[in-house]
Design a protein around this motif. Structure first.
Motif, short mmCIF file in Angstrom:
data_model
loop_
_atom_site.label_atom_id
_atom_site.label_comp_id
_atom_site.label_asym_id
_atom_site.label_seq_id
_atom_site.Cartn_x
_atom_site.Cartn_y
_atom_site.Cartn_z
N GLY B 28 0.80 -1.22 0.00
CA GLY B 28 0.00 0.00 0.00
C GLY B 28 0.83 1.27 0.00
O GLY B 28 0.32 2.34 0.34
N HIS B 29 2.09 1.16 -0.40
CA HIS B 29 2.96 2.33 -0.42
C HIS B 29 2.67 3.22 -1.63
O HIS B 29 2.08 2.78 -2.61
N ASN B 30 3.17 4.47 -1.53
CA ASN B 30 2.94 5.39 -2.64
C ASN B 30 4.21 5.80 -3.36
O ASN B 30 4.19 6.67 -4.22
N ALA B 31 5.33 5.21 -3.00
CA ALA B 31 6.59 5.53 -3.67
C ALA B 31 7.33 4.24 -4.00
O ALA B 31 7.31 3.29 -3.21
N MET B 32 7.98 4.23 -5.16
CA MET B 32 8.73 3.06 -5.59
C MET B 32 10.07 3.51 -6.19
O MET B 32 10.19 4.62 -6.70
N TYR B 33 11.06 2.62 -6.10
CA TYR B 33 12.44 2.98 -6.42
C TYR B 33 13.10 1.86 -7.22
O TYR B 33 12.83 0.68 -7.00
N TRP B 34 14.01 2.24 -8.10
CA TRP B 34 14.93 1.30 -8.74
C TRP B 34 16.34 1.63 -8.28
O TRP B 34 16.77 2.80 -8.36
N TYR B 35 17.06 0.58 -7.84
CA TYR B 35 18.46 0.69 -7.47
C TYR B 35 19.28 -0.28 -8.32
O TYR B 35 18.80 -1.34 -8.68
N LYS B 36 20.54 0.09 -8.54
CA LYS B 36 21.49 -0.81 -9.18
C LYS B 36 22.55 -1.17 -8.14
O LYS B 36 23.10 -0.29 -7.47
N GLN B 37 22.82 -2.48 -8.01
CA GLN B 37 23.84 -2.93 -7.07
C GLN B 37 24.92 -3.69 -7.84
O GLN B 37 24.67 -4.77 -8.36
N SER B 38 26.09 -3.09 -7.90
CA SER B 38 27.23 -3.72 -8.54
C SER B 38 28.21 -4.16 -7.46
O SER B 38 28.23 -3.60 -6.36
N ALA B 39 29.02 -5.13 -7.79
CA ALA B 39 29.99 -5.66 -6.82
C ALA B 39 30.92 -4.55 -6.34
O ALA B 39 31.38 -3.73 -7.13
#
Lengths: 115, 116
Positions: B28-39
């Motif tokens: 039920g959240h109103n914010a969404m995020y994309w993250y990139k995780q590199s070594a």
């Protein structure tokens, strides 16, 4: 600008011993501080956070962290480590009064608990 | 489970392919995020959507294209990627108040992407 540092890439501790994973931060105002844990092939899991109030914050799985404003630190601790605590730990900060509206994460500390 | 799901969990693609990553949150959240995780690197925030509006784009190359059709779904469209784009892509969600106060972010399991 806000930033966070995890000075140790790797921490090794024997099972049953206390563990500490270090985190220091830099913000212009007051901080929101978070700890997350990441197990292999999994996303980040929230452990605990400091928003305001008591400097000692208790979280999941027996972990706790102490907010120290004078030392700008938020070290993660556990009195007795378990092998299952072995994982990658991330500290994150957000400046309450700053212009940055998002979290800044540290580079992570790999914790290995030796049986 | 955190209430945030991501598909696929693993993806191998060539540099000329087009693919999409999907994220769904059941919190039920109103914010969404994309993250990139590199070594060996800190998490890199790529995109933020508040109330379905993109509010941040942290200098991400145009070969990454986000889409947020509603507050529960987030996509990352990929095309003509480079080998250095190989990484774990994490989706997260949180509740953001009108004042800007942001609650804890909850993460999905990630999509492990390999670009050949």
């Amino acid at each position: 600008a806000q930033s966070v540092a995890q000075p140790e890439d790797q921490v090794n501790v024997a099972e049953g011993n206390p563990l500490t994973v270090k985190c220091t931060y830099s913000v212009s105002g007051n901080p929101y501080l978070f700890w997350y844990v990441q197990y292999p092939n999994r996303g980040l899991q929230f452990l605990l956070k400091y928003i305001t109030g008591d400097n000692l914050v208790k979280g999941s799985y027996g972990f706790e962290a102490e907010f120290n404003k004078s030392q700008t630190s938020f070290h993660l601790k556990k009195p007795s480590a378990l092998v299952s605590d072995s994982a990658l730990y991330f500290c994150a900060v957000r400046d309450k009064g700053g212009s940055a509206r998002q979290l800044t994460f540290g580079s992570g500390t790999q914790l290995t608990v030796l049986p | 489970e955190t209430g945030v799901t991501q598909t696929p969990r693993h993806l191998v693609m060539g540099m000329t392919n087009k693919k999409s990553l999907k994220c769904e949150q059941h919190l039920g959240h109103n914010a969404m995020y994309w993250y990139k995780q590199s070594a060996k690197k800190p998490l890199e925030l790529m995109f933020v959507y508040n109330f379905k509006e993109q509010t941040e784009n942290n200098s991400v190359p145009s070969r990454f294209s986000p889409e947020c059709p509603n507050s529960s779904h987030l996509f990352l469209h990929l095309h003509t990627l480079q080998p250095e784009d190989s990484a774990l892509y994490l989706c997260a969600s949180s509740q953001v108040e009108a004042s800007g106060y942001q609650e804890t972010q909850y993460f999905g399991p990630g999509t492990r992407l390999l670009v050949l």
